[in-house]
Design a protein around this motif. Structure first.
Motif, short mmCIF file in Angstrom:
data_model
loop_
_atom_site.label_atom_id
_atom_site.label_comp_id
_atom_site.label_asym_id
_atom_site.label_seq_id
_atom_site.Cartn_x
_atom_site.Cartn_y
_atom_site.Cartn_z
N ARG A 1 -14.27 31.01 17.61
CA ARG A 1 -12.91 30.93 17.55
C ARG A 1 -12.35 30.63 16.06
N GLU A 2 -12.99 29.53 15.57
CA GLU A 2 -12.64 29.20 14.19
C GLU A 2 -13.20 29.85 13.19
N LEU A 3 -14.09 30.66 13.32
CA LEU A 3 -14.99 31.46 12.30
C LEU A 3 -13.92 32.87 12.31
N VAL A 4 -13.57 33.44 13.58
CA VAL A 4 -12.73 34.77 13.44
C VAL A 4 -11.29 34.32 13.00
N LEU A 5 -10.82 33.26 13.21
CA LEU A 5 -9.54 33.01 12.63
C LEU A 5 -9.67 32.61 11.10
N HIS A 6 -10.56 31.95 10.75
CA HIS A 6 -10.68 31.70 9.27
C HIS A 6 -11.06 33.06 8.51
N ALA A 7 -11.79 33.76 9.10
CA ALA A 7 -12.16 35.14 8.52
C ALA A 7 -10.85 35.97 8.27
N TYR A 8 -9.97 35.88 9.35
CA TYR A 8 -8.57 36.50 9.28
C TYR A 8 -7.49 35.82 8.43
N ALA A 9 -7.64 34.72 8.06
CA ALA A 9 -6.68 34.01 7.45
C ALA A 9 -6.19 34.61 6.14
N LYS A 10 -5.07 34.38 5.71
CA LYS A 10 -4.56 35.06 4.73
C LYS A 10 -5.39 34.72 3.17
N GLY A 11 -5.84 35.34 2.21
CA GLY A 11 -6.60 34.86 1.20
C GLY A 11 -8.04 34.57 1.32
N GLU B 1 -16.95 33.84 -0.08
CA GLU B 1 -16.74 32.39 -0.34
C GLU B 1 -17.02 31.71 0.99
N LEU B 2 -16.36 32.31 2.20
CA LEU B 2 -16.48 31.73 3.44
C LEU B 2 -17.98 31.53 3.77
N ALA B 3 -18.86 32.71 3.41
CA ALA B 3 -20.25 32.51 3.77
C ALA B 3 -20.89 31.50 3.09
N ARG C 1 -19.53 28.79 1.87
CA ARG C 1 -19.17 27.39 2.42
C ARG C 1 -19.97 27.10 3.66
N ARG C 2 -20.32 28.12 4.41
CA ARG C 2 -21.05 27.99 5.56
C ARG C 2 -22.53 27.96 5.58
N GLY C 3 -23.07 28.38 4.30
CA GLY C 3 -24.42 27.98 4.07
C GLY C 3 -25.10 29.55 4.54
N GLN C 4 -24.34 30.62 4.84
CA GLN C 4 -24.81 31.84 5.25
C GLN C 4 -24.83 32.93 3.92
N THR C 5 -25.28 33.95 4.41
CA THR C 5 -25.33 35.18 3.31
C THR C 5 -23.84 35.77 3.99
N ALA C 6 -23.51 36.80 3.18
CA ALA C 6 -22.15 37.26 3.61
C ALA C 6 -22.44 38.44 4.84
N MET C 7 -23.75 38.93 4.55
CA MET C 7 -24.16 39.90 5.52
C MET C 7 -24.31 39.39 6.71
N SER C 8 -24.75 38.22 7.10
CA SER C 8 -25.04 37.46 8.28
C SER C 8 -23.59 37.13 8.83
N LEU C 9 -22.61 36.77 7.96
CA LEU C 9 -21.37 36.42 8.38
C LEU C 9 -20.55 37.68 8.84
N TYR C 10 -20.61 38.66 8.25
CA TYR C 10 -20.26 40.07 8.80
C TYR C 10 -20.90 40.47 10.13
#
Lengths: 177, 169
Positions: free
Chosen positions: A125-135, A140-142, A144-153
């Motif tokens: 829930r936190e991931l999806v709401l962070h991903a949709y937060a403005k800005g 950068e989110l990936a 911060r989470r120690g992930q690649t952008a691809m794995s985050l998507y």
């Protein structure tokens, strides 16, 4: 005592607030990104307000607003098409017609979404709401989470698919299409 | 329907699809009503999640507070009320609280939503907000506080700071 102008504004706000979620989905359906949709949404809000004096109160506000929105989206897409691959006009009309017809289902899905979000694990829930937060920038989110952008998507895709299946299941259980 | 469409649509939603995938999606949408229904459901979800995220306060300790869709719509109402104010040059805040029964949500929240509206609006609309920010913040503060003089002074100070630094409050 309220004057006519006050009543006019209140009527607009009441109608706009009631139909704003439907209008957002309708506009989003025809545009490539949420950012594009939000930009057009603002233009549409301004045009609706400016033209509200011409609106016949006996008519369906949503239909009127959808008509204005379709025109604004087409104008926006014509500008966008110079730089990006966007829907052709025939597909835009097809999607717009389908989106308008699907609005009762979409409204029910939006109402079911809150319960479905609560069914997610807190981290999801936190991931999806962070991903949709403005800005939020996904790279950068990936980081911060120690992930690649691809794995985050990929994670976001799984969550969205789960949410969509959840709302569809919930509607089905209630006998809705 | 083939299951890969879920992935293809979501890549498109995220702006991650290749030119070939985009063309395949466009062709599919033209030909397949079921695919269009799935696509529209994802678009509805995309916008609804955006509205939900707007309404969630993520606290510094990492936990978050889920607000209701009703609260999200109140936030949206504020934004569009602010837009109407800016574009119309008049003041729809005056009686809107009673008209949508959202009065309970307003104290302490109105000014923030106004600034969010100003920050988030499209460039072509933004200058209207800039022109009327201080004035509207003053009037909002006067209406949402038992001590309007003090809040008005704070609102003016914070508004000017926000405008000068272009920082969200």
């Amino acid at each position: 005592m309220r004057n006519l102008n006050d009543q006019h504004q209140i009527q607009f706000l009441r109608l706009f607030a009631e139909h704003e979620p439907a209008l957002r989905t309708y506009i989003r359906s025809m545009l490539p990104s949420r950012g594009d949709a939000l930009e057009v949404m603002q233009e549409v809000a301004v045009v609706l307000w400016q033209k509200f004096a011409e609106f016949d109160g006996s008519r369906d506000f949503r239909k009127w607003a959808f008509g204005v929105a379709r025109y604004e989206v087409l104008a926006y897409l014509r500008d966008l098409a110079r730089d990006r691959h966007v829907f052709d006009e025939a597909l835009v009309h097809r999607l717009a017609d389908d989106a308008a017809a699907a609005e009762p289902r979409h409204n029910a899905q939006r109402e079911a979404l809150e319960a479905c979000l609560q069914k997610l694990k807190q981290a999801q829930r936190e991931l999806v709401l962070h991903a949709y937060a403005k800005g939020t920038r996904m790279d950068e989110l990936a980081a911060r989470r120690g992930q690649t952008a691809m794995s985050l998507y990929k994670a976001l895709h799984r969550i969205r698919q789960a949410l969509l299946e959840c709302v569809r299941r919930q509607l089905s259980a209630e006998g809705l299409p | 329907m083939k299951s890969h469409w879920h992935e293809t649509i979501q890549q498109y939603v995220d702006g991650q699809s290749s030119a070939e995938e985009t063309v395949a999606l466009f062709n599919g949408l033209n030909e397949d009503a079921d695919l269009r229904a799935l696509y529209l459901d994802y678009m509805n979800l995309d916008m609804a999640l955006g509205a939900m995220a707007d309404a969630v306060a993520v606290e510094e300790n990492g936990s978050n507070r889920m607000t209701s869709l009703h609260e999200a719509s109140v936030g949206a109402l504020w934004r569009w009320a602010a837009a109407a104010t800016a574009m119309g040059g008049s003041d729809p805040f005056r009686d809107a609280a009673e008209s949508v029964q959202t009065r309970a949500h307003w104290p302490g929240r109105g000014r923030r939503h106004y600034f969010l509206a100003e920050r988030d609006c499209a460039p072509r609309v933004r200058h209207h907000f800039r022109a009327s920010s201080v004035d509207v913040a003053d009037r909002l503060a006067a209406r949402t506080s038992d001590n309007p003089a003090m809040i008005r002074a704070q609102a003016r100070q914070q508004t000017l700071k926000q405008i000068n630094t272009n920082q969200p409050l």
